[in-house]
Write a protein that holds these residues in place. Structure first.
Motif, PDB file in Angstrom:
ATOM      1  N   ALA A 127      10.879  11.297   3.482  1.00  0.00           N
ATOM      2  CA  ALA A 127      10.448   9.916   3.632  1.00  0.00           C
ATOM      3  C   ALA A 127      10.207   9.795   5.085  1.00  0.00           C
ATOM      4  CB  ALA A 127      11.556   9.028   2.948  1.00  0.00           C
ATOM      5  N   ARG A 128       9.267   9.219   5.472  1.00  0.00           N
ATOM      6  CA  ARG A 128       8.633   8.908   6.824  1.00  0.00           C
ATOM      7  C   ARG A 128       8.650   7.610   7.231  1.00  0.00           C
ATOM      8  NH1 ARG A 128       6.161  12.149  10.030  1.00  0.00           N
ATOM      9  NH2 ARG A 128       4.595  10.517  10.624  1.00  0.00           N
ATOM     10  N   GLY A 129      10.077   6.838   6.857  1.00  0.00           N
ATOM     11  CA  GLY A 129      10.133   5.530   7.152  1.00  0.00           C
ATOM     12  C   GLY A 129       9.182   4.612   6.774  1.00  0.00           C
ATOM     13  N   SER A 130       8.491   3.733   7.582  1.00  0.00           N
ATOM     14  CA  SER A 130       7.365   2.751   7.083  1.00  0.00           C
ATOM     15  C   SER A 130       6.173   3.337   6.992  1.00  0.00           C
ATOM     16  CB  SER A 130       7.329   1.670   8.220  1.00  0.00           C
ATOM     17  OG  SER A 130       6.853   2.332   9.527  1.00  0.00           O
ATOM     18  N   ASP A 131       5.692   4.812   6.936  1.00  0.00           N
ATOM     19  CA  ASP A 131       4.762   5.364   6.897  1.00  0.00           C
ATOM     20  C   ASP A 131       4.506   5.918   5.413  1.00  0.00           C
ATOM     21  OD1 ASP A 131       2.257   6.560   7.666  1.00  0.00           O
ATOM     22  OD2 ASP A 131       3.220   8.683   7.703  1.00  0.00           O
ATOM     23  N   GLY A 132       5.566   5.684   4.446  1.00  0.00           N
ATOM     24  CA  GLY A 132       5.702   6.373   3.293  1.00  0.00           C
ATOM     25  C   GLY A 132       6.375   7.625   3.272  1.00  0.00           C
ATOM     26  N   SER A 133       6.237   8.245   2.051  1.00  0.00           N
ATOM     27  CA  SER A 133       6.525   9.809   1.718  1.00  0.00           C
ATOM     28  C   SER A 133       5.594  10.847   1.598  1.00  0.00           C
ATOM     29  CB  SER A 133       7.600   9.366   0.595  1.00  0.00           C
ATOM     30  OG  SER A 133       8.736   8.816   0.968  1.00  0.00           O
ATOM     31  N   THR A 134       6.129  11.938   1.931  1.00  0.00           N
ATOM     32  CA  THR A 134       5.566  13.060   1.634  1.00  0.00           C
ATOM     33  C   THR A 134       6.001  14.236   0.892  1.00  0.00           C
ATOM     34  OG1 THR A 134       4.596  13.127   4.152  1.00  0.00           O
ATOM     35  CG2 THR A 134       4.367  15.319   3.050  1.00  0.00           C
ATOM     36  N   LEU A 135       5.343  14.673  -0.067  1.00  0.00           N
ATOM     37  CA  LEU A 135       5.836  15.464  -1.222  1.00  0.00           C
ATOM     38  C   LEU A 135       5.057  16.797  -1.034  1.00  0.00           C
ATOM     39  CD1 LEU A 135       6.893  16.345  -4.114  1.00  0.00           C
ATOM     40  CD2 LEU A 135       4.775  15.249  -5.145  1.00  0.00           C
ATOM     41  N   VAL A 136       5.936  18.092  -1.080  1.00  0.00           N
ATOM     42  CA  VAL A 136       5.380  19.492  -1.077  1.00  0.00           C
ATOM     43  C   VAL A 136       5.983  20.403  -1.938  1.00  0.00           C
ATOM     44  CG1 VAL A 136       5.155  21.314   0.441  1.00  0.00           C
ATOM     45  CG2 VAL A 136       4.916  19.283   1.460  1.00  0.00           C
ATOM     46  N   ASN A 137       4.912  21.033  -2.661  1.00  0.00           N
ATOM     47  CA  ASN A 137       5.502  22.164  -3.621  1.00  0.00           C
ATOM     48  C   ASN A 137       4.473  23.165  -3.373  1.00  0.00           C
ATOM     49  OD1 ASN A 137       3.211  21.718  -5.437  1.00  0.00           O
ATOM     50  ND2 ASN A 137       4.396  20.151  -6.574  1.00  0.00           N
ATOM     51  N   LYS A 138       4.625  24.244  -4.289  1.00  0.00           N
ATOM     52  CA  LYS A 138       3.766  25.528  -4.067  1.00  0.00           C
ATOM     53  C   LYS A 138       2.183  25.481  -4.349  1.00  0.00           C
ATOM     54  CE  LYS A 138       4.853  27.441  -8.664  1.00  0.00           C
ATOM     55  NZ  LYS A 138       3.412  27.226  -9.059  1.00  0.00           N
ATOM     56  N   ASP A 139       2.017  24.128  -5.060  1.00  0.00           N
ATOM     57  CA  ASP A 139       0.573  23.839  -5.533  1.00  0.00           C
ATOM     58  C   ASP A 139       0.141  22.954  -4.474  1.00  0.00           C
ATOM     59  OD1 ASP A 139       1.013  25.307  -7.828  1.00  0.00           O
ATOM     60  OD2 ASP A 139       2.117  23.705  -8.518  1.00  0.00           O
ATOM     61  N   GLY A 140       0.640  22.240  -3.686  1.00  0.00           N
ATOM     62  CA  GLY A 140       0.112  21.150  -2.843  1.00  0.00           C
ATOM     63  C   GLY A 140       1.045  20.496  -1.956  1.00  0.00           C
ATOM     64  N   ARG A 141       0.121  19.612  -1.023  1.00  0.00           N
ATOM     65  CA  ARG A 141       1.034  18.675  -0.076  1.00  0.00           C
ATOM     66  C   ARG A 141       0.176  17.193  -0.124  1.00  0.00           C
ATOM     67  NH1 ARG A 141       1.606  22.344   5.012  1.00  0.00           N
ATOM     68  NH2 ARG A 141       0.437  20.501   5.986  1.00  0.00           N
ATOM     69  N   TRP A 142       0.974  16.220  -0.401  1.00  0.00           N
ATOM     70  CA  TRP A 142       0.625  15.077  -0.671  1.00  0.00           C
ATOM     71  C   TRP A 142       1.424  13.869   0.131  1.00  0.00           C
ATOM     72  CZ3 TRP A 142       2.005  18.297  -4.668  1.00  0.00           C
ATOM     73  CH2 TRP A 142       0.834  18.954  -5.278  1.00  0.00           C
ATOM     74  N   HIS A 143       0.698  12.919   0.732  1.00  0.00           N
ATOM     75  CA  HIS A 143       1.639  11.794   1.148  1.00  0.00           C
ATOM     76  C   HIS A 143       1.224  10.403   0.505  1.00  0.00           C
ATOM     77  CE1 HIS A 143       3.515   9.566   4.377  1.00  0.00           C
ATOM     78  NE2 HIS A 143       2.506   8.731   4.130  1.00  0.00           N
ATOM     79  N   CYS A 144       1.950   9.643   0.260  1.00  0.00           N
ATOM     80  CA  CYS A 144       1.721   8.420   0.023  1.00  0.00           C
ATOM     81  C   CYS A 144       2.224   7.209   0.773  1.00  0.00           C
ATOM     82  CB  CYS A 144       2.172   8.084  -1.489  1.00  0.00           C
ATOM     83  SG  CYS A 144       1.721   6.471  -2.372  1.00  0.00           S
TER      84      CYS A 144
END
Length: 316
Positions: free
Chosen positions: A226-243
């Motif tokens: 979690a990046r505070g007010s910027d939202g959250s980042t999810l990473v696994n072996k298949d990709g990297r996403w931020h919401c």
């Protein structure tokens, strides 16, 4: 739909009140206290309940305070399994200075556990966990519980096909990073991530890079930061996403409860069979809803529905 069980080893009865002015010396005449059930896993189950979902809260309780905690949960119609421990369930107290608006929070440590109690808890969690379901371990550990408890739980549940979501901090988080047990999801906030990384993570890309290192190391199959007010980042072996969060920073009232709301919504989406990316969006909408509420309130279902379309998912 997969079943969800949350685990809270160190729950609390949260008492909140206020006084006209907080100062040392005189007796402070407080407003009538409000009591709420508290603790990471409990609040995740409560968030799921507020969103119209279903879960079972596995709770270690003891003494009269533990009995009160269970009554509070029953009043909110949260289903629970109680694991009885020696000692008294802790209380936490929040007192607001009505003059300044400042809040003073006093958090008790909870009862001291022995190695035998922790071992019994592992057996009880394994017996209560829904086979092939989602298990959420969230919140602080009681004094005396070994820092490798989350890793041991991951190892115990792995043969059953359960997906373990761990939201922890401090020494247990450092232990997971150092001695990987590869739970399904490991979540932390930005401060905890920077402490693990031993340096700042100023950008989404930097956060994703560090999360990718944890995945490669076997800390978890999926890492969420979690990046505070910027939202959250999810990473696994298949990709990297931020919401990104769906609200303006000016709409933030209180950050308390955002993390638990995120976890509850994320796990609800997974239980419904939605993708990890859709779960990330749903969790972000719930966290956005929670920060718009005062005090320790969690997410609101109507707000989450309204905010969801504006939760933007991007590759990082």
């Amino acid at each position: 739909m997969a079943a969800i069980m949350t685990v809270t080893l160190n729950p609390t009865v949260d008492l909140s009140t206020s006084a006209p002015k907080i100062e040392p010396g005189p007796k402070l005449r407080c407003a009538a206290p409000v009591a709420d059930p508290g603790g990471g896993g409990i609040n995740v189950s409560r968030a799921i309940n507020f969103l119209g979902g279903d879960s079972t809260a596995f709770i270690a309780t003891g003494g009269d305070t533990g009995a009160k905690l269970l009554r509070l949960l029953a009043h909110e119609h949260v289903r629970f399994t109680a694991f009885c421990v020696a000692g008294e369930t802790r209380q936490s107290i929040a007192v607001t200075d009505e003059q300044s608006g400042a809040q003073y929070r006093f958090v008790m440590p909870g009862p001291e556990w022995t190695d035998e109690m922790a071992h019994d808890a592992l057996h009880a969690i394994e017996a209560a966990a829904p086979a092939g379901g989602i298990v959420v371990l969230s919140g602080s550990q009681p004094p005396g519980v070994a820092i490798d408890f989350p890793a041991r739980l991951a190892q115990w549940l792995a043969p059953r096909g359960d997906r373990l979501f761990i939201d922890t901090s401090g020494a247990p988080l450092n232990e997971l990073a150092a001695r990987p047990a590869e739970p399904f999801v490991l979540r932390m906030d930005d401060i905890e991530a920077e402490d693990l990384a031993k340096g700042p993570l100023p950008t989404r890309a930097a956060t994703a890079d560090f999360a990718a290192q944890l995945v490669a190391r076997g800390a978890a199959k999926n890492v969420i930061i979690a990046r505070g007010s910027d939202g959250s980042t999810l990473v696994n072996k298949d990709g990297r996403w931020h919401c990104s969060r769906a609200i303006d920073p000016a709409q933030v009232v209180s950050a308390v409860g955002a993390g638990d709301s995120f976890v509850g919504a994320f796990c609800m989406a997974l239980a419904r069979g939605e993708s990890l990316c859709e779960a990330l969006r749903f969790g972000t909408a719930a966290a956005s809803s929670a920060v718009m509420t005062a005090g320790t309130q969690l997410c609101d279902a109507a707000d989450v529905t309204a905010l969801l379309p504006d939760c933007e998912l991007i590759d990082v």
